[in-house]
Design an enzyme around this catalytic site. Structure first.
Site, PDB file in Angstrom:
ATOM      1  N   ASP A   1     -69.640 -28.554  25.307  1.00 12.69           N
ATOM      2  CA  ASP A   1     -70.304 -29.448  26.242  1.00 12.69           C
ATOM      3  C   ASP A   1     -70.667 -30.772  25.555  1.00 12.69           C
ATOM      4  OD1 ASP A   1     -71.631 -29.725  28.898  1.00 12.69           O
ATOM      5  OD2 ASP A   1     -73.455 -29.867  27.691  1.00 12.69           O
TER       6      ASP A   1
ATOM      7  N   GLU B   1     -60.566 -18.979  10.387  1.00 14.11           N
ATOM      8  CA  GLU B   1     -60.816 -17.784   9.567  1.00 14.11           C
ATOM      9  C   GLU B   1     -60.607 -16.503  10.368  1.00 14.11           C
ATOM     10  OE1 GLU B   1     -64.756 -17.914   8.054  1.00 14.11           O
ATOM     11  OE2 GLU B   1     -64.534 -19.894   7.127  1.00 14.11           O
TER      12      GLU B   1
END
Length: 559
Positions: free
Chosen positions: A227, A273
């Site tokens: 956002d 990751e």
């Protein structure tokens, strides 16, 4: 009709060149994904309190699977006082009891994954709620404290600090600075006063949000919608601003600062990751020249295409220009293009395209304003859907779009809750009209939104004829049109294809994508269909052979 670029030739045996290229490329899932936005409080209410919830979403997963979506984007469901419908977060690691529990979220995620549907959650990093523990600690701490340094507290101007630190204005109306009762310092809020902006120059803020990312990634989410992605970093001098727009987009020292990109590079390293191709999509309301900066290979994978969403008018040339520009911008950074025509912040497309200025973006519509032509707006919205979902890239569908749902344009003032409406004293009608709970069953209480008649916003009587059960299995209904579109889109790999324009005259936009030809008639008179192509899908009934009616789109096999 004259081709403008070189085609992707169809291959024998029903396999398109686009399908073959996509398979060979092994592209990431979001490259051509259909992502369905769920506004939780308005989707389905499972417990009868009048507010949609996570168990309600879980109940509708079979419907979403049948619709043919690839992923869900869930608007905020976090702990919140709900001053801005959950975009004021008090605890980024907790589910608000209005929506259920963390266990409900885990169950929803597991069931969605079991159906092959990915889940993206909304992240709100520009501001927190004023009821967040950090802000409450700041209010109890003196100026210059570590607690206040997590936000943007400043002394005021004037002889006694009685004036705000600068002239910045809130997006929701009024000044962007407030003071808590008895406090001499001002704090910045680019949105509501209950949404204080965080200080992203503070290492604690950066570390906290990296841990929030890991919290949800560890639970298994597939990505984040970020956002106000263009607003986190402000000019450190906090200078006065001109409050101007360029091409309808706010510009100034609080937007689109270079420092945001360091934050997203750090986040991208975290996402990388994790297994399973996790992604981010930016709500970055910036000029087209800046959008690719958010899509560089070490930043976000997607950014909402506001050029397409905010396009005004109903003209073939305008749509062609914005499509060309969008594809070129994405190609420049080797990113996928997103297409979106509605969301929780804008008037719904069927209503926008039924206005006398089609595609206009009023700040809400009420009974005193122009009432859209409902039939014309729906006709254009259906045609626009065939255009949009045939384009290469990823597309976002806002809940109810597949039903052809219009805006609630006569919602009474006393029901309105949008802080935009409240802070402007009604000068901006606000966004409540596009957030009204969905109609699922025409004859049920609350139109099937919940088990009883409670609904946090009232549904207009007209919504009954748009109810999902009224459209289920009905040939030509908007729901069945969307199901067919998404099925054909997948079968013909349109999201991973290439666009090749066809010259079809001033009022008709035509292109090939793989083995599909798409035409949309923006004019007021019928247009000629090319000979030799088989009609696969049309937004309206084609009553006259060889003719494409006005405000209608069609998918054909390539002649």
């Amino acid at each position: 009709m004259t081709a403008v670029t070189s085609p992707l030739e169809a291959l024998p045996g029903g396999t398109s060149a686009a399908s073959l290229q996509a398979a060979e490329a092994g592209l990431a899932w979001w490259t051509d994904a259909i992502i369905y936005q769920i506004y939780p409080r308005s989707f389905t209410d499972a417990n009868g309190d009048g507010i949609g919830d996570l168990p309600g979403i879980a109940l509708r997963l079979p419907y979403l699977k049948r619709l043919g979506v690839d992923a869900l984007w869930l608007s905020p469901f976090y702990q919140s006082p709900q001053a801005d419908a959950g975009y004021d977060v008090a605890d980024y690691r907790a589910v608000d009891p209005l929506f259920g529990t963390l266990e409900d979220f885990d169950r929803l995620l597991h069931e969605a994954h079991g159906l092959g549907i990915k889940v993206i959650v909304d992240l709100v990093p520009n501001h927190s709620s004023d009821e967040h523990a950090w802000f409450q600690a700041a209010l109890k701490s003196p100026p210059g404290s570590a607690e206040r340094a997590r936000y943007l507290f400043r002394d005021g101007r004037g002889a006694n600090g009685e004036l705000p630190p600068n002239n910045w204005q809130s997006v929701f109306g009024g000044q962007a600075w407030s003071r808590a009762s008895g406090d001499r310092q001002w704090y910045l809020h680019l949105f509501d006063s209950k949404q204080p902006d965080l200080n992203w120059d503070n290492p604690q803020v950066r570390a906290e949000f990296e841990e929030v990312l890991r919290f949800w990634l560890d639970r298994g989410v597939d990505g984040f919608r970020v956002d106000v992605a263009h607003g986190l970093v402000k000019d450190s001098e906090l200078p006065d601003a001109e409050h101007r727009k360029e091409n309808g987009i706010l510009v100034g020292p609080m937007w689109d600062q270079d420092g945001v990109h360091e934050i997203y590079r750090a986040w991208r390293r975290i996402l990388d990751e994790y297994p399973g191709e996790r992604m981010m999509v930016a709500e970055a309301v910036v000029g087209s020249h800046s959008r690719p900066n958010y899509l560089r290979p070490d930043e976000m994978q997607q950014a909402f295409n506001f050029d397409y969403l905010l396009l005004e008018g109903w003209e073939a040339a305008a749509f062609r220009n914005v499509i060309d520009a969008s594809l070129a911008l994405s190609a420049a950074v080797d990113a996928t293009t997103t297409w979106v025509t509605s969301n929780h912040d804008v008037v719904r497309a069927p209503s926008r395209y039924g206005l006398s200025r089609p595609g206009a973006h009023p700040k809400g519509i009420d009974a005193a304003g122009e009432q859209p032509d409902e039939a014309l707006g729906l006709r254009r919205a259906r045609a626009l859907a065939l255009l949009t979902l045939a384009l290469p890239g990823s597309a976002y569908i806002y809940q109810g779009e597949e039903l052809g749902l219009p805006e609630h344009t006569t919602l009474e003032t006393h029901y309105r809750q949008d802080p935009m409406f409240i802070r402007t004293r009604g000068a901006d009608i606000g966004r409540d009209g596009c957030r009204v709970p969905l109609p699922w069953e025409a004859q049920a209480p609350s139109l099937g939104f919940g088990p009883g008649d409670r609904s946090w916003l009232p549904q207009p009587a007209a919504y009954a004829r748009y109810a999902a059960d009224r459209q289920e299995g009905v040939a030509g209904s908007t729901l069945e049109l969307y199901r067919q579109m998404l099925q054909l889109r997948r079968e013909h790999a349109l999201g991973k294809g290439q666009l090749r324009w066809i010259d079809a005259g001033r009022d008709v936009l035509a292109f090939d994508n793989g083995d599909i030809r798409v035409l949309i008639n923006f004019g007021t008179e019928p247009a000629e269909l090319p000979a030799g192509g088989q009609v696969l899908l049309s937004s309206e009934l084609l009553e006259e052979p060889g003719e494409l009616p006005a405000n209608t789109a069609v998918w054909l096999t390539r002649p």
